[in-house]
Enzyme design. Structure first.
Site, PDB file in Angstrom:
ATOM      1  CE1 TYR A 282      -6.701  -3.000  -7.175  1.00 44.85           C
ATOM      2  CE2 TYR A 282      -8.896  -2.745  -8.435  1.00 44.85           C
ATOM      3  CZ  TYR A 282      -7.691  -2.730  -7.924  1.00 44.85           C
ATOM      4  OH  TYR A 282      -6.340  -2.835  -9.489  1.00 44.85           O
TER       5      TYR A 282
ATOM      6  CE  LYS B 253      -6.331  -7.053  -7.648  1.00 44.84           C
ATOM      7  NZ  LYS B 253      -7.212  -6.235  -9.385  1.00 44.84           N
TER       8      LYS B 253
END
Length: 365
Positions: free
Chosen positions: A194, A222
């Site tokens: 992320y 992400k």
């Protein structure tokens, strides 16, 4: 002593005594190598300790194809404990309306306000109740590599399908340190990295991702930096989920993103699914942008907490330091729901403008 003696005699005379082996049996037992019971061996299944073996039944390939993943909200009871009844109802709404995965204990789910016991319990609870219907991705990242390793071991041990890992924040580290951090957790199972520099204070550059992408467990990233970064990865075969709801439509259909890890899908999972599966749909995207802008007027998860309370899906309980949106924004949300259509939102109650006194703010939990 008399009582113990009589108890021993009872055991000795009991019908449940094990038969004593004969002389031949004694010889066999002394000269036979011990083997583990075959019934205890489950093929291709290993506890997620630090090795390079496969850790669970889910492969990274099964995670890579997910298009709509909801960063699920964690509801609370008035005393600050998890409201598991409301949580289960919300997850079930996601499943019914087409979400394919949930991030448990992420930023939206307020993992930063949980103890690790709470965190792992909620991951295990989600797997136990919904793991057959939706992929459960546990946020087990930390700015401490030691904590990230331990939490990820526990998360896979309770059955999560994949882990979400952020780069070390606040203290930060070097690029070599980022690589070493991710390489410490990747062997445990499927992993999404992320990248959200606005929260961590440090960007994860493509060089780091391409280095750790050698691991078969890297499901993807992400990415919150923008379309150019998304395209930089997708052109090189790295799976990307948009981390920005306002950009996810264009990232999906114009820049090669696989899908989105979404906050907005807590509210309108069906519409977000249509946005990710239905082809280019600029009109639907434009319809949702005012709602998305409203949700992120203040730092996430303040908006989503307020919205779900107004919809009657969760109790209006906040763990500090998060507080409710002001009255004017709550009135604005009611108008947005009516414009988009109440039928498109989760829950069945009428949307309300709650009073300030309706909300409970908890500082000890």
């Amino acid at each position: 002593m008399v009582a113990l003696k009589s108890y021993y005699v009872g055991l000795r005379d009991s019908a449940f005594q094990f038969p004593r082996p004969s002389g031949a049996d004694n010889y066999k037992r002394r000269n036979t190598k011990w083997r583990s019971p075959r019934a205890a061996v489950i093929p291709n299944f290993h506890l997620p300790m630090r090795s390079f073996e496969v850790k669970n039944r889910t492969s990274a390939e099964e995670i890579k194809v997910l298009r709509l993943i909801t960063a699920i909200k964690t509801p609370y009871l008035p005393d600050g404990r998890f409201d598991l009844e409301a949580y289960d109802a919300l997850v079930n709404m996601q499943i019914e309306q087409g979400a394919e995965g949930v991030i448990v204990g992420g930023t939206t789910g307020e993992g930063q306000l949980m103890s690790w016991d709470e965190h792992i319990m909620l991951i295990g609870h989600t797997v136990n109740c919904f793991g057959g219907s939706i992929k459960v991705i546990g946020n087990t990242g930390s700015n401490s590599t030691r904590e990230a390793i331990h939490a990820t071991e526990q998360g896979f041990a309770v059955g999560m399908h994949a882990a979400l890992h952020i780069n070390p924040y606040y203290g930060k580290t070097s690029l070599e340190g980022l690589v070493s951090h991710f390489e410490s957790v990747l062997p445990m199972g499927p992993t999404i990295i992320y990248n959200v520099p606005s929260r961590t204070g440090q960007d994860i550059p493509p060089h780091v991702i391409h280095t750790v992408a050698k691991s078969p467990n890297l499901a993807g990233i992400k990415e919150c930096v923008g379309h150019d970064r998304v395209e930089q990865y997708t052109k090189n075969g790295v799976v990307v989920w948009s981390g920005n709801d306002d950009q996810c439509h264009d990232s999906r259909w114009g820049h090669g993103a696989t899908g989105v890890i979404s906050v907005t899908s807590n509210l309108v999972p069906g519409l977000m699914r249509e946005l990710m599966f239905g082809g280019k749909n600029p009109s639907l995207n434009a319809k949702l942008l005012p709602l998305i802008e409203w949700l992120f007027h203040e730092p996430n998860p303040i908006g989503i907490n307020t919205a779900l309370a107004q919809l009657g899906v969760v109790r209006p309980v906040f763990r500090l330091p998060y507080v409710l949106l002001p009255l004017a924004k709550r009135v604005e949300f009611v108008k947005l729901v009516k414009e988009i259509g109440r039928e498109n939102f989760v829950g069945e109650k009428n949307v309300q403008v709650l009073d300030d006194d309706d909300f409970i703010l908890i500082d000890r939990y």
